[in-house]
Write a protein that holds these residues in place. Structure first.
Motif, PDB file in Angstrom:
ATOM      1  N   VAL A  73      92.457 -16.444 -38.354  1.00  0.00           N
ATOM      2  CA  VAL A  73      91.166 -16.003 -38.901  1.00  0.00           C
ATOM      3  C   VAL A  73      90.175 -16.024 -37.737  1.00  0.00           C
ATOM      4  O   VAL A  73      89.507 -17.028 -37.487  1.00  0.00           O
ATOM      5  N   GLY A  74      90.114 -14.923 -36.994  1.00  0.00           N
ATOM      6  CA  GLY A  74      89.278 -14.889 -35.789  1.00  0.00           C
ATOM      7  C   GLY A  74      87.866 -14.438 -36.074  1.00  0.00           C
ATOM      8  O   GLY A  74      87.564 -13.900 -37.144  1.00  0.00           O
ATOM      9  N   ASN A  75      86.980 -14.685 -35.092  1.00  0.00           N
ATOM     10  CA  ASN A  75      85.584 -14.244 -35.166  1.00  0.00           C
ATOM     11  C   ASN A  75      84.791 -15.006 -36.230  1.00  0.00           C
ATOM     12  O   ASN A  75      83.829 -14.480 -36.780  1.00  0.00           O
ATOM     13  N   VAL A  76      85.217 -16.228 -36.515  1.00  0.00           N
ATOM     14  CA  VAL A  76      84.547 -17.054 -37.525  1.00  0.00           C
ATOM     15  C   VAL A  76      84.148 -18.387 -36.876  1.00  0.00           C
ATOM     16  O   VAL A  76      85.011 -19.111 -36.375  1.00  0.00           O
ATOM     17  N   GLU A 418      94.226  -6.239 -18.681  1.00  0.00           N
ATOM     18  CA  GLU A 418      92.818  -6.316 -18.269  1.00  0.00           C
ATOM     19  C   GLU A 418      92.057  -6.763 -19.505  1.00  0.00           C
ATOM     20  O   GLU A 418      91.909  -6.013 -20.469  1.00  0.00           O
ATOM     21  N   LYS A 419      91.566  -8.006 -19.472  1.00  0.00           N
ATOM     22  CA  LYS A 419      90.960  -8.558 -20.688  1.00  0.00           C
ATOM     23  C   LYS A 419      89.612  -7.926 -20.999  1.00  0.00           C
ATOM     24  O   LYS A 419      88.842  -7.624 -20.079  1.00  0.00           O
ATOM     25  N   PHE A 420      89.337  -7.784 -22.286  1.00  0.00           N
ATOM     26  CA  PHE A 420      87.964  -7.467 -22.702  1.00  0.00           C
ATOM     27  C   PHE A 420      87.125  -8.716 -22.477  1.00  0.00           C
ATOM     28  O   PHE A 420      87.577  -9.832 -22.761  1.00  0.00           O
ATOM     29  N   THR A 421      85.913  -8.514 -21.988  1.00  0.00           N
ATOM     30  CA  THR A 421      85.088  -9.688 -21.692  1.00  0.00           C
ATOM     31  C   THR A 421      83.874  -9.781 -22.611  1.00  0.00           C
ATOM     32  O   THR A 421      83.010 -10.621 -22.401  1.00  0.00           O
ATOM     33  N   SER A 422      83.802  -8.904 -23.613  1.00  0.00           N
ATOM     34  CA  SER A 422      82.721  -9.054 -24.595  1.00  0.00           C
ATOM     35  C   SER A 422      83.321  -8.990 -25.998  1.00  0.00           C
ATOM     36  O   SER A 422      84.355  -8.332 -26.224  1.00  0.00           O
ATOM     37  N   ILE A 423      82.645  -9.671 -26.908  1.00  0.00           N
ATOM     38  CA  ILE A 423      83.130  -9.696 -28.296  1.00  0.00           C
ATOM     39  C   ILE A 423      83.055  -8.299 -28.894  1.00  0.00           C
ATOM     40  O   ILE A 423      83.974  -7.858 -29.595  1.00  0.00           O
ATOM     41  N   ASP A 424      81.983  -7.556 -28.560  1.00  0.00           N
ATOM     42  CA  ASP A 424      81.859  -6.178 -29.093  1.00  0.00           C
ATOM     43  C   ASP A 424      83.049  -5.324 -28.671  1.00  0.00           C
ATOM     44  O   ASP A 424      83.603  -4.573 -29.474  1.00  0.00           O
ATOM     45  N   ALA A 425      83.428  -5.436 -27.395  1.00  0.00           N
ATOM     46  CA  ALA A 425      84.553  -4.620 -26.906  1.00  0.00           C
ATOM     47  C   ALA A 425      85.852  -5.038 -27.603  1.00  0.00           C
ATOM     48  O   ALA A 425      86.695  -4.198 -27.932  1.00  0.00           O
ATOM     49  N   MET A 426      86.011  -6.337 -27.840  1.00  0.00           N
ATOM     50  CA  MET A 426      87.218  -6.807 -28.548  1.00  0.00           C
ATOM     51  C   MET A 426      87.253  -6.227 -29.956  1.00  0.00           C
ATOM     52  O   MET A 426      88.288  -5.722 -30.415  1.00  0.00           O
ATOM     53  N   LEU A 427      86.109  -6.285 -30.639  1.00  0.00           N
ATOM     54  CA  LEU A 427      86.067  -5.799 -32.018  1.00  0.00           C
ATOM     55  C   LEU A 427      86.303  -4.289 -32.065  1.00  0.00           C
ATOM     56  O   LEU A 427      87.002  -3.790 -32.949  1.00  0.00           O
ATOM     57  N   ALA A 428      85.741  -3.583 -31.081  1.00  0.00           N
ATOM     58  CA  ALA A 428      85.894  -2.125 -31.059  1.00  0.00           C
ATOM     59  C   ALA A 428      87.366  -1.750 -30.869  1.00  0.00           C
ATOM     60  O   ALA A 428      87.834  -0.751 -31.424  1.00  0.00           O
ATOM     61  N   ALA A 429      88.099  -2.565 -30.096  1.00  0.00           N
ATOM     62  CA  ALA A 429      89.496  -2.226 -29.786  1.00  0.00           C
ATOM     63  C   ALA A 429      90.395  -2.290 -31.030  1.00  0.00           C
ATOM     64  O   ALA A 429      91.485  -1.728 -31.040  1.00  0.00           O
ATOM     65  N   ARG A 430      89.922  -2.942 -32.098  1.00  0.00           N
ATOM     66  CA  ARG A 430      90.739  -2.998 -33.326  1.00  0.00           C
ATOM     67  C   ARG A 430      90.918  -1.628 -33.934  1.00  0.00           C
ATOM     68  O   ARG A 430      91.879  -1.366 -34.642  1.00  0.00           O
ATOM     69  N   ALA A 431      89.927  -0.771 -33.676  1.00  0.00           N
ATOM     70  CA  ALA A 431      89.939   0.535 -34.330  1.00  0.00           C
ATOM     71  C   ALA A 431      90.855   1.521 -33.623  1.00  0.00           C
ATOM     72  O   ALA A 431      91.136   2.591 -34.142  1.00  0.00           O
TER      73      ALA A 431
END
Ligand code: NAP
Length: 432
Positions: A73-76, A418-431
Motif C-alpha cells: 500500500v504505497g503513497n500512504v 534510471e530511478k524517478f526522483t520525484s513522487i509526481d514522476a513515479m505516480l505518472a509512470a503508473r499510467a
C-alpha cells in the motif's frame, strides 16, 4: 484470520511479512504500507548504488510481495493520511518498520551552514530519494570532510572519489553521476574521533578504498597502535585494521587523497554564509574508551561536510518515543498492546541488512503470543474505505511494477535502471 499492518517496506518490513507468513500460513493478511510510491526502503535509497549485489536482496522481498496474502500500500503516510490509532482499530497487530531515515545533528557551532549535510541527505541525493533530489551538494572546493568512522562514511568517501566510469553497472541517479563526474575534491578527510582500533568499518568495504582509479587512501603510521595489539581484536576488526596498516605502508599517489584523520573531533564549522573550514580538536581516549578533547586544535579547509554519525527514527504522533535514543520506546519490540517496532525503528541503526531477519521473526512470534486467531477486525477492507474517503491515491504492487518497468527502460547503458526522483514522476509512470 489475523490482520497485520506493517509500516515501512524496507528490509525490516519485508522480513516481518515473511516471518508472519511462516508463523500463520494462510491464516494471515498482511498490508505493507509505505509513504513512498516505491518499495524496499533502505535497499533502494540507502545501500550504495555501486553495491548492486547487496541491492539484489529486493528480489527476495518481491517474492513475499507477490504472494496472495501480502499487499503493498504505497503513497500512504501513517501519522498523516491515517493515524496509528486507526490502524490499531483495523488490524490485530501494527508493526512499525520505519527504519531510521533522519540524520542526527552534529550539534556544533556552524552545523547549519550551507554545505553541511547529513549522510541521510547525501546518500538520499545520490540514490534518488525524492526528499533529497534537489540537495545540490558543493562538490568542488578546497576539500570535503566526512565525520564518522563507520561504513556510511566509507560509502560517502568512495562515491565522492569515484570517476563516472567507475559507476558503470550501478544505479546511481543521473543528476548525481553528472555532478560527481565533473567534481574534483583533491582531499577527502575522514574524521574519526577515536583510533584505528575503534573504527566501525568492515573489512570488505574498507578494502574497496585501496582499488579506486583516481583516489588513494592515506593513514599516518604514527596513529596505528603497536601491531602486536591487533591480536586481541575480533577477527573482522583485525582485518579492517590490516587494511589501515597497508594504506599506511603504501606510497601510491593519485589525484585524490582520502585522508584518515584519527583522534580528531570537529568542534566548529566556519565560513562566510557557507562552509569554508572545519575546526578540529585532537582527542585522546580515556580508560572507558571515550574520546576527550586535548585542547590542541587545527583547521581543515572544506566546502562540504558530510556527517556520517548515525541516524534516528522520526517520531509518529501517538507512538511513545525515546528522544534520547532516537527511536520508538519499546520493550524487545513491544510498544503497546497490538503495536510493535522492528529493525532500526526498534533497536537503532546497527547491524547488516540480514540482522533484520531474526528481528522480524521475533516480532512474528510476539504477535502469535499476544493475539488470538480471530478478533473479527476489518483489516484491509477497512483501510481501503478510510483511504478512499480521504482521497488518498494508493499505489499497489502492480503499479510499482509499472514504475519499475519504466525505470528499467530509461536506464543508461550498463545500468540496471534510471530511478524517478520525484513522487509526481513515479505516480505518472503508473499510467504508462
Ligand atoms: P556507525 O557504524 O554507528 O558509525 C558511526 C560513526 O560515527 C562511528 O565511528 C562513531 O564514532 C561516529 N560518531 C558518532 N557520533 C559522533 C559525533 N558526535 N562526532 C564524531 N563522530 C561521531 O553508523 P553508520 O556508518 O551510519 O552505519 C549504520 C549501520 O549501517 C552500521 O551497522 C553499518 O555497518 C551499516 N552499513 C553497512 C554497509 C555495508 O555493509 N556495506 C554500508 C553502510 C552502512 P564512535 O564509535 O566514537 O561513537
Amino acid at each position: 484470520m489475523r490482520h497485520v499492518a506493517i509500516v515501512g517496506s524496507g528490509p525490516a518490513g519485508y522480513y516481518t511479512a515473511e516471518a508472519c507468513q511462516k508463523q500463520f500460513g494462510d491464516q494471515v493478511r498482511i498490508d505493507i504500507i509505505d509513504r513512498l510510491p516505491v518499495p524496499y526502503g533502505l535497499i533502494r535509497t540507502g545501500v550504495a548504488p555501486d553495491h548492486q549485489s547487496i541491492k539484489g536482496v529486493s528480489r527476495r522481498y518481491e517474492a513475499t510481495a507477490l504472494s496472495d496474502n501480502v499487499r503493498f500500500v504505497g503513497n500512504v503516510t501513517v501519522g498523516k493520511d491515517v493515524a496509528v490509532a486507526e490502524l490499531l482499530d483495523l488490524y490485530d497487530a501494527v508493526v512499525l518498520a520505519t527504519g531510521a531515515p533522519a540524520d542526527r545533528a552534529l550539534g556544533i557551532p556552524g552545523d547549519d551552514l550551507p554545505g553541511v549535510v547529513g549522510s541521510a541527505a547525501f546518500v538520499g541525493w545520490y540514490n534518488g530519494h525524492p526528499d533529497f533530489a534537489d540537495l545540490a551538494p558543493v562538490l568542488d572546493g578546497p576539500g570535503a570532510v566526512i565525520v564518522g568512522a563507520g561504513n556510511v562514511a566509507l560509502d560517502v568517501a568512495r562515491v565522492l572519489a569515484k570517476t563516472g566510469a567507475e559507476f558503470s553497472g550501478s544505479d546511481i541517479v543521473g543528476h548525481a553521476l553528472d555532478s560527481l563526474d565533473r567534481a574534483m575534491n583533491e582531499r577527502i578527510t575522514i574524521l574519526a574521533r577515536r583510533g584505528p582500533h575503534q573504527i566501525a568499518m568492515t573489512p570488505k568495504e574498507l578494502g574497496e578504498l585501496g582499488h579506486l582509479e583516481r583516489a588513494a587512501p592515506r593513514v599516518d603510521a604514527a596513529d596505528l597502535p603497536p601491531e602486536a595489539e591487533d591480536a586481541a581484536l575480533e577477527p573482522g576488526l583485525r582485518k579492517s585494521v590490516a587494511h589501515l596498516r597497508s594504506f599506511a605502508a603504501s606510497d601510491v599517489e593519485k589525484p585524490i587523497t582520502i585522508e584518515f584523520d584519527f583522534y580528531a573531533m570537529p568542534i566548529a564549522i566556519e565560513g562566510d554564509g557557507k562552509v569554508e573550514r572545519v575546526i578540529v580538536e585532537r582527542t585522546a581516549i580515556d580508560d572507558e574508551g571515550r574520546a576527550n578533547g586535548t585542547g590542541e586544535t587545527y583547521v581543515i579547509p572544506a566546502a562540504l561536510v558530510v556527517s556520517c554519525i548515525g541516524y534516528r527514527t522520526p517520531p509518529i504522533e501517538g507512538v511513545p518515543y525515546d528522544a534520547k535514543l532516537g527511536r520508538f520506546a519499546n520493550d524487545e519490540g513491544r510498544i503497546a498492546p497490538g503495536l510493535y517496532a522492528v529493525g532500526w525503528a526498534r533497536r537503532g541503526p546497527t547491524g547488516t541488512i540480514g540482522t533484520n531477519r531474526p528481528d522480524g521473526f521475533m516480532i512474528a512470534e510476539q504477535i502469535a503470543d499476544d493475539t488470538a486467531e480471530d478478533y473479527g477486525k476489518n483489516g484491509r477492507a477497512g483501510l481501503d474505505l478510510l483511504l478512499r474517503d480521504r482521497n488518498v491515491d494508493i499505489v499497489t504492487f502492480r503499479d510499482w511494477q509499472k514504475i519499475e518497468a519504466a525505470e528499467i527502460s530509461a536506464a543508461r547503458d550498463g545500468s540496471p535502471r534510471e530511478k524517478f526522483t520525484s513522487i509526481d514522476a513515479m505516480l505518472a509512470a503508473r499510467a504508462e
